[in-house]
Design an enzyme around this catalytic site. Sequence first.
Site, PDB file in Angstrom:
ATOM      1  N   GLY A   1       0.825  -1.193   0.000  1.00  0.00           N
ATOM      2  CA  GLY A   1       0.000   0.000   0.000  1.00  0.00           C
ATOM      3  C   GLY A   1       0.864   1.249   0.000  1.00  0.00           C
ATOM      4  CB  CYS A   2       0.208   4.693  -1.098  1.00  0.00           C
ATOM      5  SG  CYS A   2      -1.416   5.002  -0.366  1.00  0.00           S
TER       6      CYS A   2
END
Lengths: 325, 325, 325, 325
Positions: C130-131
């Site tokens: 995920g970011c």
Amino acid sequence: MRLRVGIVGISGFGGGEALRLVASHPSFELVHAAGEGSAGSRLGERFPGVPARLAGLVIERWDPEALPQLDVLFASLPTGSSAAALARVPEEVKIVDIGGDHRYAEGWAYGLADVWPDRIEGRRRVANPGCFPAATLTALAPLLADGLIEPENIVIDAKTGISGAGRGGADSGFGYAESNENLVPYGLLRHVHMPEMARTIERLSGGSAAGLVFTPHLVPMTRGILATVYCRGRATTDQCLDAARRFYAGRAFVRVTDRPPQTKWATGSNLAFVSYAADPARNLVIAMGVVDNLGKGAAGQAVQNANLICGLPETAGLDGAPVWP
Amino acid sequence: MRLRVGIVGISGFGGGEALRLVASHPSFELVHAAGEGSAGSRLGERFPGVPARLAGLVIERWDPEALPQLDVLFASLPTGSSAAALARVPEEVKIVDIGGDHRYAEGWAYGLADVWPDRIEGRRRVANPGCFPAATLTALAPLLADGLIEPENIVIDAKTGISGAGRGGADSGFGYAESNENLVPYGLLRHVHMPEMARTIERLSGGSAAGLVFTPHLVPMTRGILATVYCRGRATTDQCLDAARRFYAGRAFVRVTDRPPQTKWATGSNLAFVSYAADPARNLVIAMGVVDNLGKGAAGQAVQNANLICGLPETAGLDGAPVWP
Amino acid sequence: MRLRVGIVGISGFGGGEALRLVASHPSFELVHAAGEGSAGSRLGERFPGVPARLAGLVIERWDPEALPQLDVLFASLPTGSSAAALARVPEEVKIVDIGGDHRYAEGWAYGLADVWPDRIEGRRRVANPGCFPAATLTALAPLLADGLIEPENIVIDAKTGISGAGRGGADSGFGYAESNENLVPYGLLRHVHMPEMARTIERLSGGSAAGLVFTPHLVPMTRGILATVYCRGRATTDQCLDAARRFYAGRAFVRVTDRPPQTKWATGSNLAFVSYAADPARNLVIAMGVVDNLGKGAAGQAVQNANLICGLPETAGLDGAPVWP
Amino acid sequence: MRLRVGIVGISGFGGGEALRLVASHPSFELVHAAGEGSAGSRLGERFPGVPARLAGLVIERWDPEALPQLDVLFASLPTGSSAAALARVPEEVKIVDIGGDHRYAEGWAYGLADVWPDRIEGRRRVANPGCFPAATLTALAPLLADGLIEPENIVIDAKTGISGAGRGGADSGFGYAESNENLVPYGLLRHVHMPEMARTIERLSGGSAAGLVFTPHLVPMTRGILATVYCRGRATTDQCLDAARRFYAGRAFVRVTDRPPQTKWATGSNLAFVSYAADPARNLVIAMGVVDNLGKGAAGQAVQNANLICGLPETAGLDGAPVWP
């Protein structure tokens, strides 16, 4: 005694700004709020900063036949949806329609308040000008009234903050990431505000506005409109400025400035700023008008119109200075 | 009769916001404005939207010994430059210092108005809290007062709009192109607001704030502060919310919300929003405080303090709802 | 010979960024694009700046059983919708899943490429982090690997640009006017990225991440993530910086900086910036990580992972410097 | 073998963008960087994301007589300061001047690369067009070449992101807080880019551009220029689009679009987008041109010009797609 006020369309930006202005107006008391998107919730949920005395007011689903007793109704409905609905509001309720359905409609005054206050006073139905016309016509009116520019061949290059495009939805294209850092021309040669502007130019000048050109642009900012208007005329810059200073002498909300106006000068206020740059050798007059699209371009002018039709001081509730920076 | 008010430091953002608030205050009349960068110009040139009655006022070069007769002076000078200057202001002029020099200085009340109004009323010298402390301490005060969190080991992760860093110059690094779309942590472990926060935490709790951590960040927006504060404590979310609701019961400017507060809720107002999220199993309480850094974080709180020391209603001139969107 | 590449989810921001990177990649040729919102249109209509050779490619409706022959597929589908769909992609097609469904799923490598390239090389299925984890874990990995911080009691205060929240729709609340000039904490104590971060912290440290706290914030900018991470540890700032420089020695995409990193340093690139500030006396280490949420936080890391699983140079197609300002 | 490249003016935005493009150019190697504000520091300090192989290069104070051996020099100096300095650069060093001093100067080609590549090839001195002319003239050239509009009476309403105004200093007025959410017209009737545009219009059309009007506006975004140009002519929209498609057939960087172009389509690239809307009944043609002011409006076009004068493929190092969103 305070006048009883309603706002319909409170979920939108125009309605929200009307709420802000009504909430601190010395002669208005908000007693009714209606809106599609927010019906059922309390004002305090949708507007966390609303004054505490209003926070508990429940937003109703809009029903023109179930209104409480009202003195004034502000309507901020999408274009196309207010004509039928407002026809059912009792005659004795004064209406200021911020939406687009009643501009130059029969029985409705056209609420260009700084230009024609006397055509608004005493009326019961007022149609607020569109946001682009508010910026443009405020700048052009003195020149047209004095014959300093030709009403034909006016080119309006207008720029608006994104709240002027309404509250965006899934297909609106106004998401933050797409709109930020982006400048977008749209509606070329066919924007819905053109007829209203042409008609007002003709009324002010007595001539034809047949050659009117209007190009709106979306600018990555929340609020503000600048209209840069290219006109044919032989006046000097000083003659234009003088004409505007005379035209707006004694008027509270229009400022004539030597410098080109900037949108942020007006943010959060009902002010309009106008300026001019002319070159007689080129038969050119550039008129510039700045407003907050939600202020003078919508809710600010609406409250001004409401003041006029209610016999209140024109500036009541509208004397806040712009928010800067 | 209106009180005679002066503002020094009117070229800066804090001074400009003080001007906006004073201009529409029912009991204040601005009679004196001073500023370095703008001395010699008229208010209307620097602030095109200022009310017409004030537009002609000439901004003076600041000279504490050549003040006109004043009831209240708002000072918004750079940190380090106000201590000496304000010492020369006549004793009978009430002063609210928005700058940083007099916080917890002898003879000056610390103007955390929503928490300690009674320590401010009747004073002649009030030091406004810093913008970060305003957001942070308003959120923490109820928890500290009730012993719901430990005063040690508080971690403040704070985010401010860029006007909070002052008006940028050549070497400021706050140019638009560099700051836009950029998020910048700065001043780690050594920000000037730390001692003020530590001292207030200790005063509120009676314990030591020795482990205080404070990390400010610049966010690409003009106004607004959010402090996200990580604390040790066994309270539940509801206990924290209840404590805040009791603590601020009857107070006009602090809103306790179930949802995490957003900076835009406060823009242009003197409001503060606080909320909490806790997990007793992890010995964790997250407190959040939102203010407009130029409102409650500077000029709004300054006017509130001036109201308190002048015996006016605390909310005078401060009842405008936030500007949204 | 170029590898045949497909992208599914091209209507979203992650898919669009994958398109940009694939289009200029020296060893990739885009032969298939699929997306819900844009199916039926040509790439050139949705992405006016796409290279001319790709402009005519028609975006297909996603059908995993009607894929053309592909070497690599980038999937950027909403969380929850990719697990079933990707299960039907032929085994011989290598997949990098930018979406959230396969992180730490059986049979999938976890693509934290700068930390564990050797766990990715040779695999056929890679789940992109995920970011938020990309920014956070890149900063924490060296400290955890060296035992400089405790894996328990890590507090992550993370800030993301709005594209990190996905492409907004009607009910998204990410319209421009509402999001601009607004800072919003959300998902407190329950964000979907928490388990992934906890698991990676535990894998890196061998200890428990039970006390992990994670608070994401939406910042009014399009791109960029900063994670400010508060940890317990007795290391000095220099020890942390040294650990990171050793850990990332010879790695192309992680920069260890003395100054706190700024989000704009990474915009448009696959770079990550990490820095540290520590105070042993307070048992405190602050770790900071910056990435472009669509670069290292999504499509950039995906291309890096694709390079690793295809046996290409890790930096192929990723050597563009950040766009500044 | 790579050509040896220098950049002078690397502290400014144009020089910084030249650095980004040169750094990933397949035939260029940066061997010299000079700049006033940043002399003495290493590239990696000023540009944290610069490729590692360039990070150690020390920025020199600019001295045209102490240059290393160079094949190409990019100069991005303030207008007025490059004429004297560049006269002292050895003749054999090819120069592309991004600044304003050599446009239409003797001995210098005018580098409107998409329109006149053959006038640039084989030259040793090229003056890059200004950013406004790049956007405007790219849109007008096909119409002027085909006689579809009159060269007189052209009205250019242009809008630029704030990086187009250069790197702001103390008195620049381009601080973030002042510029954000603000739209500013400036330089009315006297902008420095007017003569360059008039001269090019005359060269393209063979007629007089005496009535040219040019109004630039600053828009609160970092990058991007849109020129909305109002012309007199009897062509239809389709005739204008066709003319442009023929004019730019086979050219790599100009895209002719049916829709009005948006500035974000070009961000970070060397692309230009042009479109048209005409109403023969009103004798009106609206031409629109979009560029990234730092791309096609500065460093992108400079690299394109360098490619042309060095005999390289015109698109070398310029094939990156725009960064979106």
